[in-house]
Scaffold this active site. Structure first.
Site, PDB file in Angstrom:
ATOM      1  N   LEU A 121       0.857  -1.177   0.000  1.00 45.07           N
ATOM      2  CA  LEU A 121       0.000   0.000   0.000  1.00 45.07           C
ATOM      3  C   LEU A 121       0.896   1.230   0.000  1.00 45.07           C
ATOM      4  O   LEU A 121       1.961   1.228   0.628  1.00 45.07           O
ATOM      5  CB  LEU A 121      -0.907   0.030   1.236  1.00 45.07           C
ATOM      6  CG  LEU A 121      -1.984  -1.048   1.350  1.00 45.07           C
ATOM      7  CD1 LEU A 121      -2.696  -0.935   2.699  1.00 45.07           C
ATOM      8  CD2 LEU A 121      -2.992  -0.945   0.216  1.00 45.07           C
ATOM      9  N   ASP A 122       0.463   2.284  -0.700  1.00 41.20           N
ATOM     10  CA  ASP A 122       1.200   3.534  -0.664  1.00 41.20           C
ATOM     11  C   ASP A 122       1.363   3.987   0.780  1.00 41.20           C
ATOM     12  O   ASP A 122       0.489   3.743   1.628  1.00 41.20           O
ATOM     13  CB  ASP A 122       0.467   4.628  -1.442  1.00 41.20           C
ATOM     14  CG  ASP A 122       0.385   4.327  -2.932  1.00 41.20           C
ATOM     15  OD1 ASP A 122       1.113   3.436  -3.407  1.00 41.20           O
ATOM     16  OD2 ASP A 122      -0.413   4.997  -3.615  1.00 41.20           O
ATOM     17  N   GLN A 123       2.441   4.675   1.074  1.00 41.78           N
ATOM     18  CA  GLN A 123       2.721   5.092   2.449  1.00 41.78           C
ATOM     19  C   GLN A 123       1.578   5.859   3.106  1.00 41.78           C
ATOM     20  O   GLN A 123       1.261   5.612   4.278  1.00 41.78           O
ATOM     21  CB  GLN A 123       4.013   5.918   2.495  1.00 41.78           C
ATOM     22  CG  GLN A 123       4.453   6.258   3.900  1.00 41.78           C
ATOM     23  CD  GLN A 123       5.877   6.776   3.967  1.00 41.78           C
ATOM     24  OE1 GLN A 123       6.696   6.449   3.116  1.00 41.78           O
ATOM     25  NE2 GLN A 123       6.183   7.588   4.948  1.00 41.78           N
ATOM     26  N   VAL A 135      -1.549   5.549   2.643  1.00 44.19           N
ATOM     27  CA  VAL A 135      -2.796   4.774   2.629  1.00 44.19           C
ATOM     28  C   VAL A 135      -2.854   3.841   3.838  1.00 44.19           C
ATOM     29  O   VAL A 135      -1.907   3.112   4.122  1.00 44.19           O
ATOM     30  CB  VAL A 135      -2.927   3.957   1.327  1.00 44.19           C
ATOM     31  CG1 VAL A 135      -4.202   3.104   1.354  1.00 44.19           C
ATOM     32  CG2 VAL A 135      -2.932   4.879   0.117  1.00 44.19           C
TER      33      VAL A 135
END
Length: 226
Positions: free
Chosen positions: A59-61, A63
Site C-alpha cells: 500500500l502507498d505510504q 494509505v
C-alpha cells in the site's frame, strides 16, 4: 509500535497498516511494516532467528488498510502465485472531492511512472513503458452540499498510485491527496489521504480456505471530517 493484527497463524499475518508507515523501506532507521512485524514475531518466538517475513503486496505510504504477509517461503510462493494468476480481492473506500457523472463505472487508462519524482500519469497506449490500469468504482453516498462523494473501488490491476491517478484524471481526486489533488487539497493541512484498503480476500496458502477480512473505515461521509 504494536501492530494491529487481525489474523495470524504459522503461515500468514493479516494486519492493518497505519497511514504514514511504509510497507517496506530501504531507509535505515525508518520504521516499516516489515520491521514492526518481525519484532512482533521475535517477541512471541525469541528462539526463531531471524524471523522470515515476505511482502506479498503493498500500500502507498499515506494509505491505511489491510495487508497480508507470508511467514514461510512456501506461503509466499503460493500467495504470489494467486496474486499473479488471479489477483487478490482488493477493495477500497475513497472520499472523492467531487461527484462523478456516472454512479458506477469501469475505468481503463494507460499509466506511466516517473521514477525521478515518484509520480504516475495517464498516457497513451503508445507511450514507452505504459501499462494498462483497470478498476471499478461505485458511488455509495454523495453530498451535493459539500461537493464530495464516497466510492467503493475494486482494483483489477495494481499499478503505482493507480487509484489516486485514475480518480484525479476523472476529475474527482481523492480528498487529502497532496500529490494528485486540486491545489487547495495539496496545501491543505486538514486531513490525510482519504483512501482506505477496507477489504482483502484470498485463499489460505496451505489450507485453501477462503480468507475474507474487512475494516469499517469510511462507512459514511457523515463520519468524515470534511
Amino acid at each position: 509500535m504494536n501492530p494491529d493484527i487481525l489474523y495470524e497463524d504459522e503461515d500468514i499475518i493479516v494486519c492493518v497498516k497505519p497511514a504514514g508507515i511504509p510497507t517496506q523501506s530501504s531507509r535505515i532507521g525508518t520504521p516499516d511494516m516489515i520491521s514492526i512485524l518481525k519484532n512482533h514475531i521475535h517477541k512471541n518466538n525469541p528462539r526463531k532467528q531471524p524471523p522470515y517475513l515476505a511482502v506479498i503486496h503493498r500500500l502507498d505510504q499515506p494509505v491505511e488498510g489491510l495487508l497480508v504477509f507470508a511467514k514461510t517461503p512456501a506461503a509466499a510462493r503460493e500467495l504470489n502465485k494467486q496474486l499473479t494468476r488471479f489477483g487478490f480481492g482488493k477493495h477500497y473506500r475513497a472520499l472523492l472531492t467531487g461527484i462523478p457523472a456516472a454512479i458506477e463505472e469501469d475505468l481503463a487508462d494507460y499509466l506511466v511512472k516517473d521514477g525521478r519524482n515518484n509520480t504516475t500519469k495517464v498516457c497513451t497506449p503508445e507511450t514507452p513503458c505504459a501499462k494498462k490500469a483497470l478498476l471499478h468504482y461505485k458511488i455509495i453516498e454523495s453530498s451535493p452540499d459539500s461537493a464530495c462523494s464516497l466510492a467503493e473501488i475494486t482494483l483489477e490491476t495494481g499499478r503505482h498510485h493507480q487509484i489516486r491517478v485514475q480518480m484525479a484524471h476523472m476529475g474527482t481526486p481523492i480528498a487529502g491527496d497532496r500529490k494528485y489533488g486540486r491545489e487547495s487539497e495539496k496545501t491543505s493541512e486538514s486531513c490525510g489521504l482519504q483512501l482506505f484498503a477496507c477489504r482483502l480476500k484470498f485463499k489460505h496458502p496451505r489450507t485453501g480456505k477462503i480468507m475474507d477480512f474487512q475494516t469499517d473505515r469510511l462507512k459514511s461521509i457523515n463520519i468524515v471530517a470534511l
